[in-house]
Write an enzyme that holds these catalytic residues in place. Sequence first.
Site, short mmCIF file in Angstrom:
data_model
loop_
_atom_site.label_atom_id
_atom_site.label_comp_id
_atom_site.label_asym_id
_atom_site.label_seq_id
_atom_site.Cartn_x
_atom_site.Cartn_y
_atom_site.Cartn_z
N GLU A 91 0.81 -1.20 0.00
CA GLU A 91 0.00 0.00 0.00
C GLU A 91 0.86 1.27 0.00
O GLU A 91 1.96 1.30 0.55
CB GLU A 91 -0.94 -0.01 1.20
CG GLU A 91 -1.96 -1.14 1.06
CD GLU A 91 -2.97 -1.22 2.20
OE1 GLU A 91 -4.13 -1.49 1.90
OE2 GLU A 91 -2.59 -1.02 3.37
N CYS A 104 3.34 8.49 1.09
CA CYS A 104 3.88 7.53 2.06
C CYS A 104 4.09 6.20 1.34
O CYS A 104 3.14 5.58 0.89
CB CYS A 104 2.89 7.41 3.22
SG CYS A 104 3.43 6.25 4.48
N CYS A 111 6.74 -7.02 7.16
CA CYS A 111 7.90 -6.54 7.92
C CYS A 111 8.26 -7.61 8.92
O CYS A 111 7.39 -8.19 9.58
CB CYS A 111 7.58 -5.22 8.64
SG CYS A 111 9.00 -4.54 9.52
N CYS A 115 6.83 -5.11 15.52
CA CYS A 115 6.52 -4.20 16.62
C CYS A 115 5.11 -4.52 17.14
O CYS A 115 4.22 -4.89 16.36
CB CYS A 115 6.60 -2.75 16.16
SG CYS A 115 8.28 -2.33 15.61
N CYS A 118 1.80 -2.78 15.47
CA CYS A 118 1.80 -2.45 14.04
C CYS A 118 1.15 -3.54 13.20
O CYS A 118 1.53 -4.71 13.28
CB CYS A 118 3.23 -2.22 13.58
SG CYS A 118 3.37 -1.99 11.80
N CYS A 338 -1.44 5.68 9.84
CA CYS A 338 -0.18 5.06 10.25
C CYS A 338 -0.44 3.73 10.93
O CYS A 338 -1.26 3.65 11.84
CB CYS A 338 0.54 5.90 11.30
SG CYS A 338 0.92 7.52 10.78
N1 SAH Z 1 9.28 0.55 9.70
C1 SAH Z 1 9.48 1.93 9.83
C2 SAH Z 1 8.57 2.75 8.96
C3 SAH Z 1 7.13 2.34 8.82
S1 SAH Z 1 6.06 2.59 10.13
C4 SAH Z 1 9.35 2.35 11.28
O1 SAH Z 1 8.91 1.56 12.08
O2 SAH Z 1 9.74 3.47 11.57
C5 SAH Z 1 5.72 4.35 10.23
C6 SAH Z 1 5.35 4.80 11.64
O3 SAH Z 1 4.04 4.34 12.03
C7 SAH Z 1 6.31 4.25 12.68
O4 SAH Z 1 6.66 5.24 13.59
C8 SAH Z 1 5.47 3.20 13.33
O5 SAH Z 1 5.95 2.86 14.60
C9 SAH Z 1 4.11 3.84 13.35
N2 SAH Z 1 3.02 2.90 13.63
C10 SAH Z 1 3.03 1.55 13.45
N3 SAH Z 1 1.84 1.03 13.85
C11 SAH Z 1 1.08 2.05 14.28
C12 SAH Z 1 -0.27 2.16 14.77
N4 SAH Z 1 -1.05 1.08 14.86
N5 SAH Z 1 -0.73 3.38 15.10
C13 SAH Z 1 0.04 4.47 14.96
N6 SAH Z 1 1.31 4.44 14.47
C14 SAH Z 1 1.82 3.25 14.14
FE1 SF4 Z 2 8.02 -2.97 10.84
FE2 SF4 Z 2 5.73 -1.89 11.67
FE3 SF4 Z 2 7.81 -2.06 13.35
FE4 SF4 Z 2 7.88 -0.32 11.30
S1 SF4 Z 2 6.46 -0.27 13.04
S2 SF4 Z 2 9.53 -1.73 11.95
S3 SF4 Z 2 6.73 -1.49 9.74
S4 SF4 Z 2 6.69 -3.80 12.44
#
Ligand code: SAH
Ligand code: SF4
Length: 365
Positions: A91, A104, A111, A115, A118, A338
């Site tokens: 996406e 974006c 991934c 995390c 996410c 996000c």
């Molecule tokens: N992998 C990279 C970039 C993609 S995520 C990273 O982790 O930085 C982009 C941002 O969205 C990151 O700061 C991530 O932690 C945040 N993010 C992930 N899941 C989220 C959620 N459910 N609600 C709000 N932000 C989220």
């Molecule tokens: Fe991967 Fe999501 Fe963590 Fe970014 S926030 S490193 S996309 S698992």
Amino acid sequence: MTINLLDFDAAGLTAFFASQGEKPFRAKQVLRWIHRFGQSDFEAMTDIAKSLREKLKTLAVVAPPAIVSDKLSDDGTRKFLFDVGAGNAIETVFIPEDDRGTLCVSTQAGCALDCAFCSTGKQGFNRNLAVSEIIGQLWQANRALGADPAGDRIISNVVLMGMGEPLANFENTVTALRLMLDDNAYGLSRRRVTVSTSGLVPAMDRLRDECPVALAVSLHAPNDALRDKLVPINQKYPLRELMAACVRYLEKAPRDFVTFEYVMLAGVNDSEAHARELLALTRGVSCKFNLIPFNPYPGSPFERSSAPAIRRFAEILMNAGIVTTTRKTRGDDIDAACGQLAGQVKDKTRRTEGRVISIHREKMS
Ligand code: SAH
Ligand code: SF4
């Protein structure tokens, strides 16, 4: 095998033309046709000799990933789903604002870093995206948005904050970044292109040396005990090392600050004590904070912090002199906010399989 010219930056394209016995300036011409004018048909590249056009038709293609869906949110946010083959889809989100248009972009199908909050992470991981699939998102979005090469830019900023960890797909990400910055391609300034990382320390140093664009770091916790849980890569690169890497990055960064992203999770990382702990942690790093109210997705185990809690948290940072913004939730009606990007990932890590089982277990117990 047919060569996809979207996989090459200027250096790659120059090498390609050299291998064909062609002059280096062809690379510049073709780069402009492809990226500046959005052209994929060699026949239309009129300042290129007919014989070379014929040769290119047999050797190469300009093949971005295909758009499989294109959704528009009530707030103007637009989400594209791209087919990247073998059952995977990624996406890309376009976010229009008064003074800019931000795209974006995704860098991986899924991934591997998992995390805790996410949606992409929960899908598991399939593979790194090719350069043509990363830059192809920009190429396609420009076209879909009706960009006019002679007019104002519709996409003025790019953030690598879509699906995936950009620095875990380092080579392809950097090649795509070079195209974004190239005056013959997208011509964006280094400060308008942002890489967001969960904190892969050695790769942050490489990025600094090879292509220092604006840097955002996903912090999400003020101490190792909590960050180990929320952002598991912290177990490998703990906060002390991460902060040191940020300071090193700033020596070459196009902006004089790092942006710390901080997802606001109710009752988890959003107390006043957490905010004060952050002040101590980031002392010595020139930074801004971007607070991201948690965006839920099906099955997510967290809740968004309340608006007063977010305000209070922001106040503590701001009172200490740190510029702090709270990200507006955009496009959540089309799951484009996000952390909501899920695309479609054929998980090779079998993580999702395990997850389905555990959900069944919960239901049974
Ligand atoms: N992998 C990279 C970039 C993609 S995520 C990273 O982790 O930085 C982009 C941002 O969205 C990151 O700061 C991530 O932690 C945040 N993010 C992930 N899941 C989220 C959620 N459910 N609600 C709000 N932000 C989220
Ligand atoms: Fe991967 Fe999501 Fe963590 Fe970014 S926030 S490193 S996309 S698992």
